[in-house]
Design a protein around this motif. Sequence first.
Motif, mmCIF file in Angstrom:
data_model
loop_
_atom_site.group_PDB
_atom_site.id
_atom_site.type_symbol
_atom_site.label_atom_id
_atom_site.label_comp_id
_atom_site.label_asym_id
_atom_site.label_seq_id
_atom_site.Cartn_x
_atom_site.Cartn_y
_atom_site.Cartn_z
ATOM 1 N N GLY A 612 0.843 -1.208 0.000
ATOM 2 C CA GLY A 612 0.000 0.000 0.000
ATOM 3 C C GLY A 612 0.869 1.246 0.000
ATOM 4 N N ASP A 614 1.118 5.374 1.253
ATOM 5 C CA ASP A 614 0.503 6.436 2.049
ATOM 6 C C ASP A 614 0.162 7.585 1.100
ATOM 7 O OD1 ASP A 614 -0.235 8.384 3.736
ATOM 8 O OD2 ASP A 614 1.426 8.089 5.161
ATOM 9 N N GLU A 657 -6.496 4.021 -5.136
ATOM 10 C CA GLU A 657 -6.986 3.905 -3.761
ATOM 11 C C GLU A 657 -5.996 3.002 -3.041
ATOM 12 O OE1 GLU A 657 -10.777 2.077 -4.196
ATOM 13 O OE2 GLU A 657 -11.582 3.753 -5.402
ATOM 14 N N SER A 658 -5.584 3.417 -1.869
ATOM 15 C CA SER A 658 -4.609 2.579 -1.177
ATOM 16 C C SER A 658 -4.622 2.827 0.316
ATOM 17 C CB SER A 658 -3.213 2.862 -1.726
ATOM 18 O OG SER A 658 -2.299 1.950 -1.155
ATOM 19 N N LYS A 659 -4.272 1.793 1.051
ATOM 20 C CA LYS A 659 -4.127 1.913 2.489
ATOM 21 C C LYS A 659 -2.837 1.199 2.864
ATOM 22 C CE LYS A 659 -7.904 2.605 5.675
ATOM 23 N NZ LYS A 659 -9.023 1.980 6.370
ATOM 24 N N GLU A 662 -2.465 -2.642 3.569
ATOM 25 C CA GLU A 662 -3.641 -3.425 3.115
ATOM 26 C C GLU A 662 -3.611 -3.719 1.626
ATOM 27 O OE1 GLU A 662 -7.357 -1.928 4.457
ATOM 28 O OE2 GLU A 662 -6.676 -1.810 6.546
ATOM 29 N N THR A 664 -3.313 -1.902 -2.667
ATOM 30 C CA THR A 664 -3.520 -0.773 -3.565
ATOM 31 C C THR A 664 -4.439 -1.188 -4.695
ATOM 32 O OG1 THR A 664 -1.237 -0.131 -3.084
ATOM 33 C CG2 THR A 664 -2.317 0.975 -4.934
#
Lengths: 671, 128
Positions: A612, A614, A657-659, A662, A664
């Motif tokens: 993921g 930031d 979208e990414s965390k 978790e 991407t």
Amino acid sequence: MTKGISRKLIITYFIIIVATVLSGGFCLYVLGVNLRANARMRDETLPSMEHIKEMRTLMLEVKKLSNTWVYIANNKDQERLRTAINTDYTQLDSQLQQQALRWTSKQDAKQYTQIANENNRIIDSVKKVMALLSAPESYADDSLVDRAAELNTGIGKLVNANDKLLTRLIETKEQRLAEEQQIVRSLLDSLYLVVLFSILTVILFSYISLRFAKKNIVDPLRTLNNTILKIAVGEVVTINEISRADEIGQMHNAVSKMIGGITEKMNFAEQIGKGNYDADFRLLSENDKLGIALLTMRSDLKRSNEILIEQDRRLLDAQKLARIGNYFYNIDTGEFQSSTTLDDILGIDKSYPKTNVKWQDHILPEFHNLVAEKATTAIKERSKFSASYRIKPYKGGKECWVNTIGEYNYNEHGRAISMFGTMQDVTESKMLEIELNNSYKIAREQNNRLLNFSYIVSHNLRMHTVNIQGLLTLLDDAETEEEKTEFMNFLRVSSNQLDETLHQLNEVVAMKNSLNVSITPIALRKSIDHAIDLLKTNIDDKNAVIHNNVPADLIVNYNAGYMDSILLNFLSNAIKYSRPDRQPIVKVNCFKEHPDAENSKWILKISDNGLGIDLEKNAEKLFGMYKTFHGNKDAKGIGLFMTKYQVEAMDGSIEVESKVGEGTTFKISIK
Amino acid sequence: MARKIFVVDDDSTYQLILKHSIKKADPEIVIEPYKNGALAAEKLKSIVNTPEELPAVILLDINMPVMDGWQFLDNFDILAPELGDKIAIYMISSSLDLRDKDKALNNPNVRDYMCKPLTIEQLQTIVN
């Protein structure tokens, strides 16, 4: 005015006067005749007759007394006889003589003269008898007595004869009296007739004139009066002209003409009201002030109207040129008024019902909230409504951008009931604006790329040269051979890095120069499978799984080289930046952005369960050149920069979208 | 006690050059190299309570993977109350971008911004 009413009335009046005067005169005449007849009867006829009758009685008494004188003389009778002869007779005779003079009938007077003469002879004979036997002793004398007897016999005969005359005279007199009375009576009879006739005449003519006045004056006047009263309150009643030459007729016809004039002017005014400035009417006369005023008004209005029309035309032309229209909108009823240009903008024609119009019908749904908000604010702040939005023409056609401004009208409760304003078609300028924005965006992107380039030049290229410079200085000062060898090795590495960087830059420049890229149909699923094949070693190393969920029959139009590059980049990144503590799983799918739309873009979705990114810290740098985030040995930091460039070159875009920790997900839009 | 300098830079070549250059300027100085900001920050955290272990100077590169210079400065900010006046941070970059320089000098923890390559004079200043 040949037979005026006044003349008719004068004639009638005259007739009545004549009838009255005639009957009155006749009355006076009859009264006079009557009076005279009565006077004559009282003063002459009746006394004369009385006297004649007395004379007859006296003469018969004289005959009797004369006889007595002769044969049975006594003092009393003698005395009576003397009185009768000397007094009564003389008196009576003189009265009769005088009366006879005044008698109307000369024949009667003549007859009486004859009687009087006879009477005188009788009286003379009586006197002789009295003289013969004047003394009582004379009766003794027979001769005297015989003579006296003889005279007496003669007196008797004379009296008898004269008595017949007297009787006849009395009869004559009575007859004349009767005649006279007859005349008076007949006159009175005529008088009754005349008076009756006069009364009837007066009644008749009064009645006639009354009827005449009612029929010819009162009734028409009443009709006219009613008409004029109606006219006075503005009603218009038609009355026909009549063929009467008198004042009433003239008045009637004048009113009729007046009404005709009013009606004509009314129609004229109505025509003017409807805007027919060519309407005309006949002036009633050259003194028809109202008519002249109306005609003046017409020409003034016509002129004003022409000016108005001209101004209106110019305004409409201006509106047409500026593509600006004006409107009035009743919020309660939905009644809508619009100028020609606005109709044109809204794509509405005569068949469009301008009642119960809903503004939502014309505005594209995505602008409904904007317009509603602007309206609410404008009403709340009592300010002008101003909004820019897109509309869809009523009968289809090209959607266009409009700038609408408007002002609200409020009722006494402060509620907005209607609005008016203008709407301008600004599609052209809006398109220019959008184009300008796009150009600006492109320019900004290009500028960003340029910055990236300068960054490369200032950082990466410089980094290597600086290193080489530093190493060379170290080499100069190197004291041992080991040091020299170490520096030389590093020098080699730096040289290689510089070379690689130059190669990459070359690659980027080459890509930027290939402006015209060919587009071909691509079976996306196959392309993905091909990329998976190429990355087989990397996949196996990490024990990764890639799910290709793209339908086999899905064909997109794209540049094949770009597509391969894009897929390789994203897939290799997904595997490269996987978490070491779990099996990398990458899912690839492709679907329509708007499932119902025909020309919808395709979305290629690649999601992993890797490290993921930031995004809060790196969003700006994500697609920049030479940015790496994870410190991998082989991260070159050029992949996403090129990928983004290729996607954008094909009119697409990339969403991420990414965390951290978790995974991407990249969404690549494909036109 | 020997003074300590942290060199935070992902470029191993430059690490080598700096090491030798600093040694030349002052052979007494201990140089600790870090590949990126994260490693340096981790170290700092571990020695924050042992002042004798703290470096006198940190030479910080901007562009690094995992945690770049700016991110390191953000982390350092959290530790600043304890370390701010004890450690001099020099931003060292190959970038000639003036924006980077402005950004660096606006950070109160940054003593100075210097472009690669560092001259002997600059190194002398840093070391002293």
